[in-house]
Scaffold this motif. Structure first.
Motif, PDB file in Angstrom:
ATOM      1  N   ILE A 215      -3.914   2.946 -10.022  1.00  7.08           N
ATOM      2  CA  ILE A 215      -2.754   2.495 -10.801  1.00  7.08           C
ATOM      3  C   ILE A 215      -1.556   2.286  -9.883  1.00  7.08           C
ATOM      4  CG2 ILE A 215      -1.126   3.123 -12.614  1.00  7.08           C
ATOM      5  CD1 ILE A 215      -3.361   4.703 -13.954  1.00  7.08           C
ATOM      6  N   GLY A 216      -1.337   3.244  -8.984  1.00  7.30           N
ATOM      7  CA  GLY A 216      -0.216   3.125  -8.063  1.00  7.30           C
ATOM      8  C   GLY A 216      -0.333   1.917  -7.155  1.00  7.30           C
ATOM      9  N   LEU A 217      -1.526   1.664  -6.622  1.00  7.81           N
ATOM     10  CA  LEU A 217      -1.716   0.524  -5.726  1.00  7.81           C
ATOM     11  C   LEU A 217      -1.563  -0.797  -6.469  1.00  7.81           C
ATOM     12  CD1 LEU A 217      -4.705   1.758  -3.527  1.00  7.81           C
ATOM     13  CD2 LEU A 217      -2.275   1.736  -2.968  1.00  7.81           C
ATOM     14  N   PHE A 218      -2.085  -0.869  -7.679  1.00  7.08           N
ATOM     15  CA  PHE A 218      -1.931  -2.092  -8.472  1.00  7.08           C
ATOM     16  C   PHE A 218      -0.454  -2.380  -8.713  1.00  7.08           C
ATOM     17  CE2 PHE A 218      -1.450  -4.334 -12.481  1.00  7.08           C
ATOM     18  CZ  PHE A 218      -2.361  -5.374 -12.360  1.00  7.08           C
TER      19      PHE A 218
ATOM     20  N   LEU B  98       0.826  -1.205   0.000  1.00  9.17           N
ATOM     21  CA  LEU B  98       0.000   0.000   0.000  1.00  9.17           C
ATOM     22  C   LEU B  98       0.864   1.260   0.000  1.00  9.17           C
ATOM     23  CD1 LEU B  98      -2.944  -0.801   2.455  1.00  9.17           C
ATOM     24  CD2 LEU B  98      -3.089  -0.378  -0.003  1.00  9.17           C
ATOM     25  N   ILE B  99       1.899   1.260   0.832  1.00 14.86           N
ATOM     26  CA  ILE B  99       2.781   2.422   0.917  1.00 14.86           C
ATOM     27  C   ILE B  99       3.570   2.587  -0.374  1.00 14.86           C
ATOM     28  CG2 ILE B  99       4.730   3.415   2.179  1.00 14.86           C
ATOM     29  CD1 ILE B  99       3.668   1.943   4.672  1.00 14.86           C
ATOM     30  N   TRP B 100       4.063   1.468  -0.934  1.00 10.77           N
ATOM     31  CA  TRP B 100       4.787   1.551  -2.211  1.00 10.77           C
ATOM     32  C   TRP B 100       3.859   2.047  -3.316  1.00 10.77           C
ATOM     33  CZ3 TRP B 100       6.726  -4.130  -1.447  1.00 10.77           C
ATOM     34  CH2 TRP B 100       7.671  -4.147  -0.419  1.00 10.77           C
TER      35      TRP B 100
ATOM     36  N   LEU C 265      13.213  -7.382 -12.089  1.00  9.25           N
ATOM     37  CA  LEU C 265      11.757  -7.432 -12.058  1.00  9.25           C
ATOM     38  C   LEU C 265      11.176  -6.166 -11.430  1.00  9.25           C
ATOM     39  CD1 LEU C 265      11.093 -11.164 -11.110  1.00  9.25           C
ATOM     40  CD2 LEU C 265      10.790 -10.060 -13.324  1.00  9.25           C
ATOM     41  N   TYR C 266      11.809  -5.670 -10.356  1.00  9.44           N
ATOM     42  CA  TYR C 266      11.393  -4.387  -9.790  1.00  9.44           C
ATOM     43  C   TYR C 266      11.460  -3.302 -10.862  1.00  9.44           C
ATOM     44  CZ  TYR C 266      11.553  -5.989  -4.900  1.00  9.44           C
ATOM     45  OH  TYR C 266      11.323  -6.633  -3.706  1.00  9.44           O
TER      46      TYR C 266
ATOM     47  N   GLY D  19       1.982  -1.258  -6.929  1.00  7.62           N
ATOM     48  CA  GLY D  19       2.618  -1.532  -5.647  1.00  7.62           C
ATOM     49  C   GLY D  19       2.502  -3.000  -5.265  1.00  7.62           C
ATOM     50  N   TYR D  20       1.318  -3.576  -5.459  1.00  7.60           N
ATOM     51  CA  TYR D  20       1.154  -5.005  -5.168  1.00  7.60           C
ATOM     52  C   TYR D  20       1.879  -5.861  -6.199  1.00  7.60           C
ATOM     53  CZ  TYR D  20      -2.119  -4.362  -1.366  1.00  7.60           C
ATOM     54  OH  TYR D  20      -2.673  -4.028  -0.159  1.00  7.60           O
ATOM     55  N   LEU D  21       1.921  -5.392  -7.440  1.00  8.98           N
ATOM     56  CA  LEU D  21       2.682  -6.122  -8.457  1.00  8.98           C
ATOM     57  C   LEU D  21       4.167  -6.115  -8.117  1.00  8.98           C
ATOM     58  CD1 LEU D  21       2.267  -7.601 -11.170  1.00  8.98           C
ATOM     59  CD2 LEU D  21       2.748  -5.415 -12.309  1.00  8.98           C
TER      60      LEU D  21
END
Length: 301
Positions: free
Chosen positions: A203-206, A165-167, A238-239, A208-210
């Motif tokens: 978009i950011g949360l998706f 979530l934070i990422w 990958l990151y 972040g979980y990815l």
């Protein structure tokens, strides 16, 4: 919603372009060299410190003894590298995001603008200094949130929820700003943030979980010491690809939203605005002009 999914598929297609893959190797080389260099100097000392902490912990000592009684081996030998990995993973993620933002996002945004919006005016509302300041403040806020949330990680589900979530929030803050920095002015950027805040945060949360998925490879390298040197660069790459995809997604979404905003304002500016015909005494409306807006009376029978 159509804009969200359209930009997703376009970003996915662009992410497979050879140019994007080649661009990803520059952050990969930088981050891999940094990770392996720091690990070479500090890995053993960090492991020793964590093992000392585990040995001095009464709770961990009881848990280790209980698991050894069932023939499950030395728990401290497994936990020590995992704890170190989970401690440094947020820093690796944040650094990867910053490196991609600085080295890849401008080139990827220019690629999207050149292919899809070649006539979109560049108003340069965000300078390089402003972008760096925005990213620095956002990163500090994210790191503070990570540190504050560490005690909650001891609750099993939350360690899989809070860091992504934070990422994701940090990805949204950094990537959305950089995607509009070159083409939008300050007012347009704020308007797009206001209109599409939910979609941009999504978009950011998706992403972040990815981005949490490579952590599994990163963590497995702690257990497979022989493959550690191979798995760590793989996880970092990958990151890099995840954040490159995020950069493309934000670029497609934000530039399309900016294009639509300018078209909307251009249509509004071109639409004729009839004067107030009710106030015929107004000095700004001569009677001769006002008569054009008055309907003639119906003919009498």
């Amino acid at each position: 919603m159509n804009l969200l999914f359209d930009s997703f598929w376009r970003a996915l297609t662009y992410g497979l372009k050879p140019r994007v893959i080649l661009l990803s190797f520059l952050p990969l080389l930088l981050m891999t060299g940094l990770a392996l260099g720091v690990g070479n100097f500090y890995w053993d000392s960090l492991l020793a410190s964590v093992r000392l902490w585990l040995e001095s912990s009464t709770l961990m000592g009881s848990m280790t003894g209980w698991m050894q009684s069932f023939g499950m081996g030395d728990l401290k030998a497994v936990l020590a590298p995992l704890i170190v990995i989970f401690a440094v993973t947020p820093l690796i993620v944040v650094l990867s995001l910053m490196v991609v933002s600085l080295l890849m996002t401008p080139a990827l945004t220019s690629l999207v603008a050149k292919n899809r919006f070649p006539s979109l005016e560049r108003k340069r509302g965000g300078s390089l200094l402003a972008s760096l300041w925005w990213s620095l403040v956002s990163t500090l806020l994210a790191l503070v949130a990570l540190v504050v949330s560490v005690p909650l990680w001891l609750i099993p589900p939350l360690i899989l929820i809070l860091p992504p979530l934070i990422w994701g929030w940090l990805t949204y803050r950094v990537m959305a700003f950089d995607a509009l920095a070159e083409h939008a002015n300050t007012e347009e950027r704020r308007e797009i943030f206001r209109r599409h805040r939910i979609s941009l945060l999504g978009i950011g949360l998706f992403c972040g979980y990815l981005g949490a998925a490579p952590s599994l490879i990163w963590a497995s390298g702690a257990l497979l010491v022989a493959a550690f040197v191979v798995l760590v660069p793989l996880a970092i790459w990958l990151y890099t690809m995840v954040f490159a995809f995020a950069s493309l997604w934000f670029a497609h979404f934000c530039l399309a939203a900016l294009h639509l905003l300018r078209e909307e304002r251009a249509r509004a500016a071109a639409a004729p605005t009839p004067p107030d015909v009710l106030n015929l005494d107004s000095p700004t409306l001569p009677l001769s002009d006002a008569s054009k807006y008055l309907k003639p009376p119906p003919p009498q029978p």
